[in-house]
Design a protein around this motif. Structure first.
Motif, PDB file in Angstrom:
ATOM      1  N   LYS A  50     -11.678   9.987  25.248  1.00  0.00           N
ATOM      2  CA  LYS A  50     -10.310  10.089  25.730  1.00  0.00           C
ATOM      3  C   LYS A  50      -9.652   8.715  25.689  1.00  0.00           C
ATOM      4  O   LYS A  50     -10.316   7.683  25.766  1.00  0.00           O
ATOM      5  CB  LYS A  50     -10.273  10.603  27.173  1.00  0.00           C
ATOM      6  CG  LYS A  50     -10.575  12.058  27.311  1.00  0.00           C
ATOM      7  CD  LYS A  50     -10.352  12.494  28.749  1.00  0.00           C
ATOM      8  CE  LYS A  50     -10.552  13.988  28.857  1.00  0.00           C
ATOM      9  NZ  LYS A  50     -10.304  14.464  30.227  1.00  0.00           N
ATOM     10  N   ASN A  51      -8.339   8.737  25.603  1.00  0.00           N
ATOM     11  CA  ASN A  51      -7.576   7.517  25.697  1.00  0.00           C
ATOM     12  C   ASN A  51      -7.816   6.922  27.083  1.00  0.00           C
ATOM     13  O   ASN A  51      -7.931   7.639  28.068  1.00  0.00           O
ATOM     14  CB  ASN A  51      -6.090   7.849  25.503  1.00  0.00           C
ATOM     15  CG  ASN A  51      -5.212   6.624  25.468  1.00  0.00           C
ATOM     16  OD1 ASN A  51      -5.652   5.522  25.764  1.00  0.00           O
ATOM     17  ND2 ASN A  51      -3.976   6.831  25.102  1.00  0.00           N
ATOM     18  N   ARG A  52      -7.855   5.633  27.180  1.00  0.00           N
ATOM     19  CA  ARG A  52      -8.163   4.976  28.451  1.00  0.00           C
ATOM     20  C   ARG A  52      -7.171   5.356  29.556  1.00  0.00           C
ATOM     21  O   ARG A  52      -7.532   5.473  30.720  1.00  0.00           O
ATOM     22  CB  ARG A  52      -8.163   3.471  28.231  1.00  0.00           C
ATOM     23  CG  ARG A  52      -8.860   2.743  29.296  1.00  0.00           C
ATOM     24  CD  ARG A  52      -9.064   1.301  28.937  1.00  0.00           C
ATOM     25  NE  ARG A  52     -10.092   0.852  29.835  1.00  0.00           N
ATOM     26  CZ  ARG A  52     -10.961  -0.072  29.582  1.00  0.00           C
ATOM     27  NH1 ARG A  52     -10.940  -0.675  28.437  1.00  0.00           N
ATOM     28  NH2 ARG A  52     -11.864  -0.405  30.456  1.00  0.00           N
ATOM     29  N   ASP A  53      -5.914   5.568  29.198  1.00  0.00           N
ATOM     30  CA  ASP A  53      -4.897   5.943  30.187  1.00  0.00           C
ATOM     31  C   ASP A  53      -5.060   7.373  30.680  1.00  0.00           C
ATOM     32  O   ASP A  53      -4.507   7.736  31.722  1.00  0.00           O
ATOM     33  CB  ASP A  53      -3.495   5.769  29.594  1.00  0.00           C
ATOM     34  CG  ASP A  53      -3.175   4.307  29.320  1.00  0.00           C
ATOM     35  OD1 ASP A  53      -3.760   3.438  29.999  1.00  0.00           O
ATOM     36  OD2 ASP A  53      -2.343   4.038  28.431  1.00  0.00           O
ATOM     37  N   ASP A  54      -5.783   8.212  29.929  1.00  0.00           N
ATOM     38  CA  ASP A  54      -5.970   9.614  30.305  1.00  0.00           C
ATOM     39  C   ASP A  54      -7.199   9.848  31.183  1.00  0.00           C
ATOM     40  O   ASP A  54      -7.393  10.956  31.678  1.00  0.00           O
ATOM     41  CB  ASP A  54      -6.094  10.491  29.046  1.00  0.00           C
ATOM     42  CG  ASP A  54      -4.801  10.514  28.251  1.00  0.00           C
ATOM     43  OD1 ASP A  54      -3.731  10.297  28.859  1.00  0.00           O
ATOM     44  OD2 ASP A  54      -4.873  10.750  27.034  1.00  0.00           O
TER      45      ASP A  54
END
Length: 108
Positions: free
Chosen positions: A6-10
């Protein structure tokens, strides 16, 4: 094959503990069950969703029957449109019976 990262922000890495009364917890569990999700997901949807969560008042068993009936009607309609049936009158009677069942479900 591994699941993509996953994207780090997600990523959900922050915790927020919430204390509930017994009645609040029961309410959250009941509402989460109605939309088939966990209490945590229901709380997230309730808190951060801009639209109101719609919950059907129809009992789950009736809802499942209604879905099955509508699938049957769609299959009959598809077959009729593809001109697979020559005996339309028998199929029309079946559709009438299915519609009557749907009507009876909503009368309960």
């Amino acid at each position: 094959m591994a699941r993509p990262r996953k994207n780090r922000d997600d990523l959900r890495v922050h915790c927020c503990n919430v204390r509930l009364t017994k009645s609040e917890k029961q309410y959250a569990e009941r509402e989460a069950t109605k939309i088939s999700c966990s209490v945590a997901n229901w709380l997230r949807k309730s808190a951060f969703s801009k639209e109101e969560i719609q919950v059907s008042t129809m009992p789950r068993e009736y809802y499942k029957q209604l879905i099955g009936l509508s699938n049957n009607i769609n299959q009959i309609a598809k077959s009729v449109n593809q001109k697979k049936y020559t005996k339309i009158s028998a199929d029309i009677e079946e559709v009438k019976e299915l519609l009557l069942k749907i009507y009876n479900l909503f009368q309960k």
